[in-house]
Design a protein around this motif. Sequence first.
Motif, PDB file in Angstrom:
ATOM      1  N   ALA A 265       0.837  -1.191   0.000  1.00 58.05           N
ATOM      2  CA  ALA A 265       0.000   0.000   0.000  1.00 58.05           C
ATOM      3  C   ALA A 265       0.876   1.246   0.000  1.00 58.05           C
ATOM      4  N   PRO A 266       0.463   2.306  -0.701  1.00 58.30           N
ATOM      5  CA  PRO A 266       1.250   3.546  -0.709  1.00 58.30           C
ATOM      6  C   PRO A 266       1.522   4.044   0.704  1.00 58.30           C
ATOM      7  N   ASN A 267       2.747   4.454   0.943  1.00 55.64           N
ATOM      8  CA  ASN A 267       3.179   4.860   2.285  1.00 55.64           C
ATOM      9  C   ASN A 267       2.904   6.350   2.492  1.00 55.64           C
ATOM     10  N   THR A 268       1.614   6.665   2.723  1.00 53.17           N
ATOM     11  CA  THR A 268       1.208   8.064   2.850  1.00 53.17           C
ATOM     12  C   THR A 268       0.639   8.411   4.218  1.00 53.17           C
ATOM     13  N   ALA A 269       0.424   7.401   5.063  1.00 50.99           N
ATOM     14  CA  ALA A 269      -0.205   7.653   6.362  1.00 50.99           C
ATOM     15  C   ALA A 269       0.678   8.555   7.224  1.00 50.99           C
ATOM     16  N   GLY A 270       0.058   9.568   7.827  1.00 51.56           N
ATOM     17  CA  GLY A 270       0.764  10.430   8.769  1.00 51.56           C
ATOM     18  C   GLY A 270       1.739  11.409   8.164  1.00 51.56           C
ATOM     19  N   LEU A 271       1.692  11.602   6.848  1.00 46.34           N
ATOM     20  CA  LEU A 271       2.625  12.530   6.200  1.00 46.34           C
ATOM     21  C   LEU A 271       2.090  13.958   6.140  1.00 46.34           C
ATOM     22  N   GLY A 272       0.844  14.166   6.525  1.00 39.38           N
ATOM     23  CA  GLY A 272       0.275  15.505   6.478  1.00 39.38           C
ATOM     24  C   GLY A 272      -0.163  15.944   5.101  1.00 39.38           C
ATOM     25  N   LEU A 273      -0.321  15.010   4.194  1.00 40.29           N
ATOM     26  CA  LEU A 273      -0.607  15.363   2.806  1.00 40.29           C
ATOM     27  C   LEU A 273      -2.011  15.932   2.632  1.00 40.29           C
ATOM     28  N   GLU A 274      -2.996  15.269   3.213  1.00 37.79           N
ATOM     29  CA  GLU A 274      -4.375  15.719   3.033  1.00 37.79           C
ATOM     30  C   GLU A 274      -4.593  17.092   3.675  1.00 37.79           C
ATOM     31  N   ALA A 275      -3.959  17.298   4.831  1.00 37.32           N
ATOM     32  CA  ALA A 275      -4.089  18.600   5.491  1.00 37.32           C
ATOM     33  C   ALA A 275      -3.483  19.713   4.644  1.00 37.32           C
ATOM     34  N   ALA A 276      -2.477  19.342   3.837  1.00 41.41           N
ATOM     35  CA  ALA A 276      -1.833  20.335   2.964  1.00 41.41           C
ATOM     36  C   ALA A 276      -2.590  20.524   1.658  1.00 41.41           C
ATOM     37  N   GLY A 277      -3.645  19.728   1.450  1.00 41.35           N
ATOM     38  CA  GLY A 277      -4.453  19.862   0.248  1.00 41.35           C
ATOM     39  C   GLY A 277      -4.151  18.865  -0.846  1.00 41.35           C
ATOM     40  N   VAL A 278      -3.243  17.916  -0.594  1.00 39.16           N
ATOM     41  CA  VAL A 278      -2.897  16.917  -1.600  1.00 39.16           C
ATOM     42  C   VAL A 278      -3.991  15.850  -1.657  1.00 39.16           C
ATOM     43  N   GLU A 279      -4.383  15.477  -2.860  1.00 44.37           N
ATOM     44  CA  GLU A 279      -5.446  14.497  -3.040  1.00 44.37           C
ATOM     45  C   GLU A 279      -4.870  13.082  -3.055  1.00 44.37           C
ATOM     46  N   LEU A 280      -5.515  12.175  -2.305  1.00 42.28           N
ATOM     47  CA  LEU A 280      -5.179  10.758  -2.300  1.00 42.28           C
ATOM     48  C   LEU A 280      -6.358   9.978  -2.865  1.00 42.28           C
ATOM     49  N   ASN A 281      -6.067   8.857  -3.534  1.00 44.20           N
ATOM     50  CA  ASN A 281      -7.179   8.038  -4.014  1.00 44.20           C
ATOM     51  C   ASN A 281      -7.637   7.071  -2.923  1.00 44.20           C
ATOM     52  N   ALA A 282      -8.564   6.179  -3.257  1.00 47.53           N
ATOM     53  CA  ALA A 282      -9.151   5.285  -2.267  1.00 47.53           C
ATOM     54  C   ALA A 282      -8.124   4.341  -1.646  1.00 47.53           C
ATOM     55  N   LYS A 283      -7.036   4.085  -2.355  1.00 48.04           N
ATOM     56  CA  LYS A 283      -5.993   3.190  -1.844  1.00 48.04           C
ATOM     57  C   LYS A 283      -4.885   3.949  -1.127  1.00 48.04           C
ATOM     58  N   GLY A 284      -5.025   5.270  -1.021  1.00 52.22           N
ATOM     59  CA  GLY A 284      -4.027   6.064  -0.328  1.00 52.22           C
ATOM     60  C   GLY A 284      -2.905   6.567  -1.194  1.00 52.22           C
ATOM     61  N   ALA A 285      -2.980   6.361  -2.508  1.00 49.06           N
ATOM     62  CA  ALA A 285      -1.929   6.812  -3.419  1.00 49.06           C
ATOM     63  C   ALA A 285      -2.080   8.299  -3.710  1.00 49.06           C
ATOM     64  N   VAL A 286      -0.950   8.978  -3.836  1.00 45.85           N
ATOM     65  CA  VAL A 286      -0.949  10.400  -4.179  1.00 45.85           C
ATOM     66  C   VAL A 286      -1.381  10.571  -5.631  1.00 45.85           C
ATOM     67  N   GLN A 287      -2.322  11.478  -5.856  1.00 46.11           N
ATOM     68  CA  GLN A 287      -2.804  11.745  -7.207  1.00 46.11           C
ATOM     69  C   GLN A 287      -1.976  12.855  -7.850  1.00 46.11           C
ATOM     70  N   THR A 288      -1.412  12.572  -9.011  1.00 47.63           N
ATOM     71  CA  THR A 288      -0.595  13.551  -9.726  1.00 47.63           C
ATOM     72  C   THR A 288      -1.021  13.625 -11.184  1.00 47.63           C
ATOM     73  N   ASP A 289      -0.530  14.649 -11.880  1.00 50.01           N
ATOM     74  CA  ASP A 289      -0.726  14.699 -13.322  1.00 50.01           C
ATOM     75  C   ASP A 289       0.427  13.955 -13.996  1.00 50.01           C
ATOM     76  N   GLU A 290       0.510  14.054 -15.312  1.00 50.73           N
ATOM     77  CA  GLU A 290       1.528  13.291 -16.044  1.00 50.73           C
ATOM     78  C   GLU A 290       2.940  13.812 -15.831  1.00 50.73           C
ATOM     79  N   TYR A 291       3.053  14.982 -15.160  1.00 51.64           N
ATOM     80  CA  TYR A 291       4.368  15.517 -14.819  1.00 51.64           C
ATOM     81  C   TYR A 291       4.650  15.386 -13.321  1.00 51.64           C
ATOM     82  N   PHE A 292       3.864  14.539 -12.646  1.00 53.10           N
ATOM     83  CA  PHE A 292       4.064  14.175 -11.242  1.00 53.10           C
ATOM     84  C   PHE A 292       3.787  15.320 -10.274  1.00 53.10           C
TER      85      PHE A 292
END
Length: 450
Positions: A265-292
């Motif tokens: 599973a993507p290692n995103t727990a506890g990184l503060g990503l969602e609080a910073a506004g970064v979108e995660l998918n249902a599996k916890g993966a960081v959502q990016t465009d084609e340029y990451f």
Amino acid sequence: MTQSPYDLVVIGGGSGGVRAARMAAQTGAKVALAEESRVGGTCVIRGCVPKKLYVYASGFSESFHDAEGFGWSLPAAPVFDWGKLVAAKNREIDRLEGIYGANLKAAGVETIPQRATVADPHRVRLADGSLLETRHILIATGARPSLPPVPGAEHCLISDDVFDLSEFPKRLLILGAGYIAVEFAGVFNGLGAEVALAHRGPNLLRTFDSDLQTHLAEEMTKKGVDLRLNAALERIEKTSSGLRAHFAGGEVLEVDAILAAIGRAPNTAGLGLEAAGVELNAKGAVQTDEYFQTRIPSIFAVGDVIGGVALTPLAIRQGAAFARTVFEGVRTKVELSALPTAVFSQPEIGTVGLTEAQARALGETEIYRAKFRAMFHTLGGRDERTLMKLVVSKSDQKVLGAHLCGHGAAEMIQTLAVAVGMGARKEDLDRVLAVHPSSAEELVLMSKPV
């Protein structure tokens, strides 16, 4: 305390993060890389590299046997020492970690041996409470092994544990059917353990060509691995002598250890990503465009943490693409049309391009297949078969996929992937002079579709 501004702070010292940090620093950018464990990440420290060393080690058991067919007489029965293997592996991993650290330093990257989280779009918080101000943040924290959702799962080993066990497990159950599961089944079987591999589905390597799935299952069974497909685990029980796995239908298996290799599973727990506004998918993966780039313009992500195909060379390519895009001003995507990969199962697999099922969904195809016993196994007397398969478009004869299972498959597929990526046609392979005697010559000698 707020430290001086950076151009880039990378969170995660695996293959993708290290490549991005080095390339960014080489442009003159001020770069820091924060890693809470060891630089090198899963692949170097607790994944691909030590795994391949253990694959080599396990292969000697067959080599000792086969040598007699070639005239060798061993003076005594070989004895395997697990502790010596672990110690030798540790020395090599320490050496490689040192190289990674030295390369980062030479490039001008500041390495920070602490856990880091995202405080906001332009600040990273370290475990000691300090803050790093930065123009850009790159998330490269990889993925972590998952445990089965059953009672007693806490008694399972994960792949992070298995390289450094204090005692060698004489009876091992492996849960799963992907890369990690089939590779460790071969390793521990070759080192002398009684190995069972259980999977809730009907096939090994779910996304691979069906002929590879079937062929590998047959060969693993010949080698003594107890394959238990369509086996649904219900619970794990700890006993005075080991562990007891209970399956649907009442089947029970007693073992010394259980390795959970059911996925990561993507290692995103506890990184503060969602609080910073970064979108995660249902599996916890960081959502990016084609340029990451995430939806927060200053935050990017590469590697297993964004989901998709989990391969070290892909993470490295993504890290490089990020650095070129952001720090060299050359907008760079990562092309995946002919993605080669190897599975260091026993026998090993090399594959590139479309499976037969994927190709047939697009149009009419021709299938070329060869199945044979390699010369190496003739005098040794081993009944191991090699499988080679080409998937070809009927309309234009373009090679859409190549799938190999046998000795040297990984080495062969690397070269063949160049041809497939360049759009080679079947006639291009037919024109090549065969290298004889070799297994690889079959790739240019398959004349009639099956």
